[in-house]
Design an enzyme around this catalytic site. Sequence first.
Site, PDB file in Angstrom:
ATOM      1  N   LYS A 168      -9.823   7.392  -9.741  1.00  0.00           N
ATOM      2  CA  LYS A 168      -8.483   7.698 -10.246  1.00  0.00           C
ATOM      3  C   LYS A 168      -8.463   9.160 -10.615  1.00  0.00           C
ATOM      4  O   LYS A 168      -9.496   9.756 -10.928  1.00  0.00           O
ATOM      5  CB  LYS A 168      -8.172   6.863 -11.486  1.00  0.00           C
ATOM      6  CG  LYS A 168      -6.697   6.685 -11.720  1.00  0.00           C
ATOM      7  CD  LYS A 168      -6.158   5.590 -10.821  1.00  0.00           C
ATOM      8  CE  LYS A 168      -4.710   5.293 -11.049  1.00  0.00           C
ATOM      9  NZ  LYS A 168      -4.306   4.045 -10.374  1.00  0.00           N
TER      10      LYS A 168
HETATM   11  N1  GLU Z   1      -1.910   3.736  -7.341  1.00  0.00           N
HETATM   12  C1  GLU Z   1      -2.042   2.471  -6.689  1.00  0.00           C
HETATM   13  C2  GLU Z   1      -2.879   1.530  -7.536  1.00  0.00           C
HETATM   14  O1  GLU Z   1      -3.063   1.738  -8.716  1.00  0.00           O
HETATM   15  C3  GLU Z   1      -2.561   2.615  -5.267  1.00  0.00           C
HETATM   16  C4  GLU Z   1      -3.927   3.217  -5.150  1.00  0.00           C
HETATM   17  C5  GLU Z   1      -4.354   3.499  -3.713  1.00  0.00           C
HETATM   18  O2  GLU Z   1      -3.646   3.118  -2.783  1.00  0.00           O
HETATM   19  O3  GLU Z   1      -5.399   4.123  -3.540  1.00  0.00           O
HETATM   20  O4  GLU Z   1      -3.334   0.528  -7.074  1.00  0.00           O
END
Ligand code: GLU
Length: 415
Positions: A105
């Site tokens: 993240k």
């Molecule tokens: N932000 C989205 C999540 O929290 C997608 C993350 C992604 O596709 O890498 O799952």
Amino acid sequence: MSGAAAWAAVLDRLDDAAKLTGVDPDIHRMLRSPRRVLEVSVPVRMDDGRVEVFTGWRVHHDTTRGPAKGGIRFHPDVDALETTALAAGMTFKTAVANLPFGGAKGGVRCDPTVMSLGELERLTRRYTWEISPLLGPDKDVPAPDVNTDGRVMAWLMDTLSMVMGEDLPGSVTGKPLAIGGTLGHSGATSTGVLVTARAAFNALDLPFAGGRAIIQGFGKVGGPLAFLLSSAGMRVIAVSDVHGAIHNPGGLDAGELSEHASRTGSVVGFEPADPIAEHDMWALECELAVPAALAGAIDEDVARRLGAKVVVEAANGPTTLEADPVLDQRGIICVPDILANAGGVTASYFEWAQSRQGYAWDEETVAVRLRQRMDEAFTAVWSKAESLNVSLRRAAFGLAVERVADAIAARGLFP
Ligand code: GLU
């Protein structure tokens, strides 16, 4: 919810899952720390000529099952521990969805609502450059998250491609179609929420069509979801956003509501509906409640007053640690975030596969495979919950920790 509380909640759920499934204590200990945390300072020339210095992070929690995967958010609450908690959440989410990824993240502590487009672009490009040693199609693949979108992903992909001197479409997902994005990415999280909600109602023998739903949050996920739930025959009786909440026991017209929200910037003032405090919205008697905003929305107090039979977590971390046992005691079934909102990262997996192969799938292929993957993930978690006789959250964490532990055991410890 503070970043420290979010990380404490992840550790608690991980510890419980490790105990529940009896994973090797060494592996459990490895998963209690993120693999790497990069903190960067992001100086940006603002429109008035001054330089503002923001702080950003990119965290890899675990990369045993594949390249680190996870979104990037721009928000004033972003900090190291919140980003770490969300990165760990991605490790477990990609494992539940059985995708060949680890968990990452990123984020920048900023308020994008008061920044111009030019400031946002400069912020994105400098942040990307600062974290670029971590990025790449086989290392770490970012995606949109809170307050970021396809445009931000295009800047990110362009910056990385310029820096590396080669076109790198597989280095980011959630890109615009014009540069190799996939059909069906934008609504994929909402579709996944619909699929898991329907599967939960089926498994519980509750009728889905005709049921009443409330949605907290009317953004990228909550907005399309109101439409999908209505199309599936549910009555969406209340929705909220940061400005307030509205209620109509007869059901809100999702199409007209979405048109109102894009015209006025909020769901507030939509007719026919009455204003209601978000606090009271949670207490409305209904079959389904979907938190689709930020972490910590369902705390102990909300859990005590909740009027729904089923909660499906579209947001990341919407239920606090203290609220979990209250929901359990009250017999409210909660489909956890690492299962319910995995549709987004599943579509990201499809996009990554297409970008690497240089071959685009048609919309039907994406839709069918997304439904199939979400159904499989739901069935795996549901069976785990039945065999262990535990909640869906404990089962999902248990399943995820087992899958990650299997990968760690298979690869062994370096050196
Ligand atoms: N932000 C989205 C999540 O929290 C997608 C993350 C992604 O596709 O890498 O799952």
